[in-house]
Scaffold this motif. Structure first.
Motif, mmCIF file in Angstrom:
data_model
loop_
_atom_site.group_PDB
_atom_site.id
_atom_site.type_symbol
_atom_site.label_atom_id
_atom_site.label_comp_id
_atom_site.label_asym_id
_atom_site.label_seq_id
_atom_site.Cartn_x
_atom_site.Cartn_y
_atom_site.Cartn_z
ATOM 1 N N LEU A 224 -4.976 27.453 -29.000
ATOM 2 C CA LEU A 224 -4.488 28.016 -30.260
ATOM 3 C C LEU A 224 -3.404 27.189 -30.932
ATOM 4 O O LEU A 224 -3.143 27.323 -32.117
ATOM 5 C CB LEU A 224 -3.997 29.469 -30.026
ATOM 6 C CG LEU A 224 -5.081 30.541 -30.038
ATOM 7 C CD1 LEU A 224 -5.843 30.548 -31.353
ATOM 8 C CD2 LEU A 224 -6.087 30.394 -28.901
ATOM 9 N N CYS A 225 -2.753 26.300 -30.133
ATOM 10 C CA CYS A 225 -1.836 25.338 -30.767
ATOM 11 C C CYS A 225 -2.177 23.927 -30.295
ATOM 12 O O CYS A 225 -2.563 23.083 -31.098
ATOM 13 C CB CYS A 225 -0.372 25.676 -30.494
ATOM 14 S SG CYS A 225 0.703 24.407 -31.196
ATOM 15 N N ALA A 226 -2.080 23.670 -29.007
ATOM 16 C CA ALA A 226 -2.371 22.308 -28.511
ATOM 17 C C ALA A 226 -3.780 21.889 -28.919
ATOM 18 O O ALA A 226 -4.012 20.733 -29.285
ATOM 19 C CB ALA A 226 -2.221 22.264 -26.993
ATOM 20 N N GLY A 227 -4.716 22.817 -28.878
ATOM 21 C CA GLY A 227 -6.101 22.504 -29.222
ATOM 22 C C GLY A 227 -6.247 22.159 -30.693
ATOM 23 O O GLY A 227 -6.673 21.058 -31.052
ATOM 24 N N ILE A 228 -5.849 23.054 -31.554
ATOM 25 C CA ILE A 228 -6.081 22.831 -32.981
ATOM 26 C C ILE A 228 -5.237 21.674 -33.511
ATOM 27 O O ILE A 228 -5.674 20.933 -34.398
ATOM 28 C CB ILE A 228 -5.849 24.127 -33.808
ATOM 29 C CG1 ILE A 228 -6.197 23.904 -35.290
ATOM 30 C CG2 ILE A 228 -4.451 24.674 -33.659
ATOM 31 C CD1 ILE A 228 -7.611 23.493 -35.571
ATOM 32 N N THR A 229 -4.055 21.475 -32.967
ATOM 33 C CA THR A 229 -3.185 20.396 -33.471
ATOM 34 C C THR A 229 -3.771 19.018 -33.185
ATOM 35 O O THR A 229 -3.489 18.055 -33.902
ATOM 36 C CB THR A 229 -1.780 20.526 -32.836
ATOM 37 O OG1 THR A 229 -1.279 21.826 -33.133
ATOM 38 C CG2 THR A 229 -0.816 19.478 -33.371
ATOM 39 N N MET B 79 -5.442 17.716 -24.522
ATOM 40 C CA MET B 79 -6.497 18.275 -25.381
ATOM 41 C C MET B 79 -7.064 17.180 -26.291
ATOM 42 O O MET B 79 -8.270 17.135 -26.544
ATOM 43 C CB MET B 79 -5.966 19.438 -26.217
ATOM 44 C CG MET B 79 -5.663 20.708 -25.431
ATOM 45 S SD MET B 79 -6.969 21.267 -24.303
ATOM 46 C CE MET B 79 -8.412 21.307 -25.368
ATOM 47 N N GLY B 80 -6.190 16.305 -26.771
ATOM 48 C CA GLY B 80 -6.650 15.190 -27.605
ATOM 49 C C GLY B 80 -7.643 14.321 -26.846
ATOM 50 O O GLY B 80 -8.665 13.884 -27.398
ATOM 51 N N VAL B 81 -7.364 14.077 -25.572
ATOM 52 C CA VAL B 81 -8.273 13.274 -24.741
ATOM 53 C C VAL B 81 -9.634 13.970 -24.631
ATOM 54 O O VAL B 81 -10.691 13.359 -24.818
ATOM 55 C CB VAL B 81 -7.673 13.047 -23.331
ATOM 56 C CG1 VAL B 81 -8.685 12.418 -22.391
ATOM 57 C CG2 VAL B 81 -6.411 12.187 -23.430
ATOM 58 N N LYS B 82 -9.604 15.270 -24.357
ATOM 59 C CA LYS B 82 -10.876 16.000 -24.197
ATOM 60 C C LYS B 82 -11.694 15.977 -25.489
ATOM 61 O O LYS B 82 -12.916 15.772 -25.459
ATOM 62 C CB LYS B 82 -10.591 17.453 -23.780
ATOM 63 C CG LYS B 82 -10.041 17.564 -22.370
ATOM 64 C CD LYS B 82 -9.933 19.013 -21.915
ATOM 65 C CE LYS B 82 -9.275 19.089 -20.542
ATOM 66 N NZ LYS B 82 -9.666 20.261 -19.771
ATOM 67 N N VAL C 168 -11.820 23.681 -22.278
ATOM 68 C CA VAL C 168 -10.625 24.524 -22.229
ATOM 69 C C VAL C 168 -9.463 23.646 -21.779
ATOM 70 O O VAL C 168 -9.648 22.473 -21.459
ATOM 71 C CB VAL C 168 -10.766 25.726 -21.255
ATOM 72 C CG1 VAL C 168 -11.650 26.813 -21.833
ATOM 73 C CG2 VAL C 168 -11.252 25.259 -19.894
ATOM 74 N N SER C 169 -8.294 24.237 -21.747
ATOM 75 C CA SER C 169 -7.111 23.511 -21.308
ATOM 76 C C SER C 169 -7.015 23.508 -19.781
ATOM 77 O O SER C 169 -7.483 24.438 -19.129
ATOM 78 C CB SER C 169 -5.889 24.207 -21.911
ATOM 79 O OG SER C 169 -4.702 23.644 -21.424
#
Ligand code: NAP
Ligand code: ZN
Length: 368
Positions: free
Chosen positions: A171-176, A203-206, A327-328
């Motif tokens: 919800l934050c790390a993902g979307i950012t 998350m950016g790596v994934k 997912v994280s």
């Protein structure tokens, strides 16, 4: 007197709830009871199951950005179960799994809001915490709490196939991290560097890996190399190794910079190839030293920034995660361990997002 009016159900009234708050920049985050608003017709009320711990929570609790109003209840990576909906709500019902990110409202009228880019609302979007309710002006309190009441249009659907606790950080790390990769059209075959392997970075790596890019993690922590590869990196570059940095000069199409503090960006500019872009998503504080113009000019390179994401793109990101099983990587903690988690975050010792199991709040029920 008529008795035909809708009966007043307790689920619809204002109520006291327990959370964790910082009372000033120095004190630890600790139990705090406060009031949540009565449901408006378009509101959704959720019991919070899990809340991710973003580095922004720590920055704001400690007033690193100089804009904190105390007490502050952090938490903007929220997954919960819907327990009541106002009469105008159409997309959620009691029992649904739902999520809330960094925003709970915006003007919904300006050019940015009309494009679904509520994060760039020209009249300042309402932050999930440390914001002000647009109707009453009261402070907004975030996800380090038992439950929350949020306008339906700022609540998101959670793909059923994903583990809810590992969804929270999306919800934050993902979307950012997803949003800039989409905006700059990162695609298969490109060389993408992710600077900083923390909550955002992993998350950016994934995402970059899922898009087919060749991913390089650029890190200060040699010990993260094995994890970086497991998360989807093809290569690891230690940013303190000047020789290795030179070997990668002029080779990246895109760099996602998640470093959480002011830093010298010049060494990273040199990594970009012709027309490459570096996007700052990490620090909100000034960069350190002077940004050199020459590398921008001679390589037609771009230095840019990006903030979270709007509601349509956040739902798109969650659906993308559902389709690709993303997912994280999380470490679940109790609410009572939040201050220790902050200390570890400062030491870059997070693999790769703390998520608070909100059931642990029950241990503090006596403090109510
Ligand atoms: P995090 O989990 O603490 O990760 C940050 C990573 O950056 C660390 O793990 C570390 O990775 C690296 N790092 C830390 N200090 C560094 C330093 N002095 N120099 C170089 N690298 C350093 O933090 P996060 O939750 O990912 O958040 C990162 C930043 O993004 C925070 O400032 C947060 O407030 C901000 N943020 C911005 C937005 C937005 O909308 N733009 C949204 C959310 C968060 P290595 O060990 O790999 O070097
Ligand atoms: Zn955040």
């Amino acid at each position: 007197m008529s008795t035909t009016a809708t009966p007043s159900r307790t689920e619809f009234s204002a109520y006291q709830t327990l959370g964790y708050a910082a009372q000033d920049a120095q004190s630890p985050v600790a139990p705090f009871t406060f009031e949540r608003r009565a449901l408006r017709p378009d509101d959704v009320k959720m019991d919070i199951l899990y809340t991710g711990v973003c580095h922004s929570d720590l920055h704001q609790a400690r007033n690193d950005w100089h804009g904190t109003t105390y007490p502050i209840v952090p938490g903007h990576e929220i997954v919960g179960r819907v327990i009541a909906v106002g009469p105008d709500v159409t997309k959620f019902k009691e029992g649904d799994l739902a999520a809330v990110g960094c925003l709970v409202d915006s003007c919904q009228d300006c050019p940015s809001c009309e494009r679904g880019l509520e994060q760039y609302c020209e009249n300042m979007a309402t932050q999930t915490y440390n914001g002000q309710d647009r109707v009453t002006g009261e402070p907004t309190y975030g996800g380090y709490s038992e439950s929350i009441v949020v306008k339906e249009s700022f609540v998101l659907h959670v793909p059923a196939n994903l583990d809810p606790k590992a969804v929270a950080p999306l919800l934050c790390a993902g979307i950012t991290t997803y949003s800039p990769l989409m905006h700059w059209k990162v695609q298969a075959g490109q060389k993408v560097g992710v600077i900083g392997l923390g909550g955002l970075g992993h998350m950016g790596v994934k995402f970059a890996h899922a898009l087919g890019a060749k991913v390089v993690v650029i890190t200060t922590s040699p010990g993260k190399e094995e994890d970086a590869r497991r998360l989807g990196a093809d290569e690891v570059l230690i940013s303190k190794d000047a020789e290795a940095m030179t070997a990668h000069a002029r080779s990246f199409d895109f760099l996602l910079n998640t470093i959480p503090v002011g830093h010298d960006i010049n060494p990273y500019l040199n990594l970009l190839k012709l027309d490459g872009t570096i996007v700052i998503v990490g620090t909100l504080n000034p960069l350190k030293g002077e940004v050199e113009a020459l590398p921008l000019i001679v390589g037609r390179r771009s230095l840019s920034g990006s903030g979270i994401g709007g509601l349509p793109e956040t739902q798109e990101m969650l659906d993308f995660c559902g389709e690709h099983n993303i997912v994280s990587d999380i470490e679940v903690i109790d609410m009572q361990n939040i201050n220790e988690a902050y200390d570890r975050m400062i030491k870059s010792d997070v693999k790769y997002r703390f998520v608070i199991d909100m059931a642990s709040l029950k241990k503090d029920a006596g403090a109510k």
